[in-house]
Design an enzyme around this catalytic site. Sequence first.
Site, mmCIF file in Angstrom:
data_model
loop_
_atom_site.group_PDB
_atom_site.id
_atom_site.type_symbol
_atom_site.label_atom_id
_atom_site.label_comp_id
_atom_site.label_asym_id
_atom_site.label_seq_id
_atom_site.Cartn_x
_atom_site.Cartn_y
_atom_site.Cartn_z
ATOM 1 N N ASP A 176 8.018 -0.512 -5.145
ATOM 2 C CA ASP A 176 6.738 -0.172 -5.770
ATOM 3 C C ASP A 176 6.725 1.227 -6.361
ATOM 4 O OD1 ASP A 176 4.857 -2.268 -5.538
ATOM 5 O OD2 ASP A 176 4.779 -1.962 -3.383
HETATM 6 C C1 BGC Z 1 4.088 3.339 -1.012
HETATM 7 C C2 BGC Z 1 4.739 1.996 -1.092
HETATM 8 C C3 BGC Z 1 3.709 0.957 -1.232
HETATM 9 C C4 BGC Z 1 2.785 1.253 -2.399
HETATM 10 C C5 BGC Z 1 1.698 0.226 -2.467
HETATM 11 C C6 BGC Z 1 3.213 3.541 -2.196
HETATM 12 O O1 BGC Z 1 2.563 4.751 -2.101
HETATM 13 O O2 BGC Z 1 5.062 4.334 -0.899
HETATM 14 O O3 BGC Z 1 5.539 1.754 0.025
HETATM 15 O O4 BGC Z 1 4.280 -0.292 -1.414
HETATM 16 O O5 BGC Z 1 2.249 2.540 -2.281
HETATM 17 O O6 BGC Z 1 0.562 0.624 -3.054
HETATM 18 C C1 NOJ Z 2 5.551 -1.784 0.640
HETATM 19 C C2 NOJ Z 2 5.044 -2.944 -0.122
HETATM 20 O O1 NOJ Z 2 4.131 -3.668 0.668
HETATM 21 C C3 NOJ Z 2 6.164 -3.838 -0.565
HETATM 22 O O2 NOJ Z 2 5.669 -4.864 -1.365
HETATM 23 C C4 NOJ Z 2 7.201 -3.045 -1.301
HETATM 24 O O3 NOJ Z 2 8.241 -3.906 -1.652
HETATM 25 C C5 NOJ Z 2 7.694 -1.886 -0.481
HETATM 26 N N1 NOJ Z 2 6.568 -1.093 -0.065
HETATM 27 C C6 NOJ Z 2 8.678 -1.014 -1.234
HETATM 28 O O4 NOJ Z 2 8.050 -0.233 -2.179
#
Ligand code: BGC
Ligand code: NOJ
Length: 819
Positions: free
Chosen positions: A492
């Site tokens: 993400d």
């Molecule tokens: C986080 C991710 C997460 C994403 C979802 C980010 O700030 O680091 O792990 O999946 O937000 O909104």
């Molecule tokens: C948390 C999110 O829930 C997941 O969808 C994503 O793949 C990981 N973060 C990595 O960014």
Amino acid sequence: MRYGYFDDEHREYVITQPDTPLPWINYLGSEDYFGLISNTAGGYTFFKDARLRRLTRYRYNNAPLDMGGRYIYLRDDDRTDSDNSLFWSPSWMPVRRPLDSYECRHGMGYTVIKSKLAGIESQTRYFVPLGENLEIWEITLTNHRDQSANLSVFSAIEFCLWDALDDANNFQRNYSIGEVEIIDNVIYHKSEYRERRDHFAYFACSEKLAGYDTDREAFLGPYRGWNSPQAVEAGRLSGSIAHGWQPIGAQHIKVRLKVGEQKKIIFLLGYHENPKDAKFDPPGSQTINKKTAKPVIARYLNTDQVEEAFIELSKYWDHILDKFTVHTPDIHTDRMLNIWNAYQVMITFNLSRSASYFESGVGRGMGFRDSNQDLLGFVHLLPERARERILDLAATQLPTGGAYHQYQPLTKRGNNDVGSNFNDDPLWLVLSAAAYLKETGDWSILKEPVPYDNQPGSEEPLYRHLQRSIRYTTERLGPHGLPLIGRADWNDCLNLNCFSEAPGQSFQTTTNKEGKVAESVFIAGLFVLAAKEMAGLASNLGEKGDMEAALIAAEEMEQAIWKAGWDGDWFRRAYDDFGHVLGSQENVEGRIFIEPQGICIMAGLGIEDGRARKALDSVARHLATPHGIVLHQPAFTKYYVHLGEISSYPPGYKENAGVFCHTNPWIMIAEAMIGHGDRAHDYYLRINPSAREQISEVHRCEPYVSAQMIAGKDAAGFGEAKNSWLTGTAAWNYVAISQWILGIRPTYDGLRVAPVIPSAWSGFEAIRNYRGVRYIIQVQRKGPGGTVSLKVDGKPVTGNVIPLPSAGTKEVHVNVRLA
Ligand code: BGC
Ligand code: NOJ
């Protein structure tokens, strides 16, 4: 250092000291009513949706830690002098008076907190009965003194019921909407019931109340906290009625215990809905119609009923955990697979990434990619629920084949604020559907009519949804023939089209670039995996044309990967908006990433020709650490506007080179696929929570469940876990150990057994329930393990798939020889 121990026989983790490094929590509820509960009784509760139907309040991200909960206070009424009143929390928090003994047992869907002070023992069992929207707190008090004891027991919760987001941004309204009714010993919370809510909460007790309070300030006293409520100190509740402000439920029970005497008290907190046209009683009044709530309340204020409900709950878990059990030479493998990993898979299935002690329950509903992946570990536990979830997820797919990134559990509608265009999302649906089919053989699911974007009239069979998922990728290829990344892929935080320079913008939803250039090798690998699954599925359906098309698409994508996605020693990660490569020898930072190594090899790339092995050796050399495998190296030391959130984290944290545990099982699977059982299991143990229990002071999160992240080697807190419970690590670890290392893997034609176990293991035993048959599997190692031969009920079979037995078969014995 440890803060407790595993009691495997009872399927519990026993915490023996209340001040764990962080609150160590558990979940209550398995269907619609859920609660979070910490080892000191903190947490909150909600019906289906932690934002829209939260019953009690909680203060996140605050000091002191973990404020808001299911509080019980005990008061020694024999010490009546008010300066010297003795009261305490049997759960230690919030009063924090040192206890003579303390123990918290987190089990499957329940938590028991037991403690002793001044000769009074208390044990509180918290759980949610199956099929009910309520939670029980059953407290058992025992007088160990050599004289009788006069005690006061107080319960206290703080009600919510409004949109939990309003607690942060619209409390000017909440301050005026609080309303309660108290009748027949029960506190009813009915804020907003007069208008658009047809549901309310209740708080009841099995004993006659000596008093109650429903107004928070009346109970706490001005400027006081939950640690020292004035009313508890004084031993008297004032009968306050909440009008606005902060409605609470506080009850007072007086108990006299003779020497050695024991007493049980039940508190019930519940949620109840009335039909719209029968909200009030008498009709036309403004009082809650309690006709259907009362019998439920009466039922669970009875200790026999409570005991029965508790036994039902353990049977439910017996049934679930019985689906797959193993006995291996490694205790951490057994404990996780048989108990805690399966349990965590269930919790992530239920809650996706919505409500934990690190996710407020307000911001994120059910993630599309998240829930599809959660299903991979869940599907054998309760296949009927997996089926429903797949259809719900597919209904949030858009006509383009793309998908809402998240949906709200209460409404099951896609979340417009977050939107779509995470270009990996739709492909995960193919993987979850294939997993469901391999597990169940229930091909009817592919014919189920499912709408797009929940729009009635747009229904198509699920099979068409899956095809649109595949097409979504092939219609969005970039300059190298690799998939365009969109807002992000699995990572993400790799936001190649975002280019955000204004503080406060969401990296996930800001896109300042057209998105016609940046490509993802990760999605390419995922595509190959999904397209091959699609081909398998089509072939089983007899759709030859579809099968061939999928295989050709997979083949073309493989070619694109070898051409532009292979770096010589490992797979590259992406191409950015300038067309520059990322995850290559050419890069100074972010030279090698874990994700494409995992996914491309899982898709079968490079297995035959040694390139997979090369990539995995690079992972071992550059990314593996004693605390797990980090996401990439070198970490980003500064913010790169063209890379996005990934470079916003300080080195070693989260997506910037943390051990993002979710990805580690991909490498375990890849290692197993090339026959490296030792390495696969070694990686497994590095992030196995039970194996890390002995370094709890470093790890800090719960030792019974995985955390999303362990700080990487570039971080000051190397080895420290964060964001426990709601993580894709649960399902993927489960898949890696059960299907690839132990090698017991469903196929369309039966259960495959192809173990790739550590060389030190002489074998293992497993019992797997599959399509109504119980498979009792004995694996023995007779050689290095390169070949597998099976005897099914004493007869040799060719290959490593156990043929589906004839109808009516209940049990099958399988002997597996690794030579
Ligand atoms: C986080 C991710 C997460 C994403 C979802 C980010 O700030 O680091 O792990 O999946 O937000 O909104
Ligand atoms: C948390 C999110 O829930 C997941 O969808 C994503 O793949 C990981 N973060 C990595 O960014």
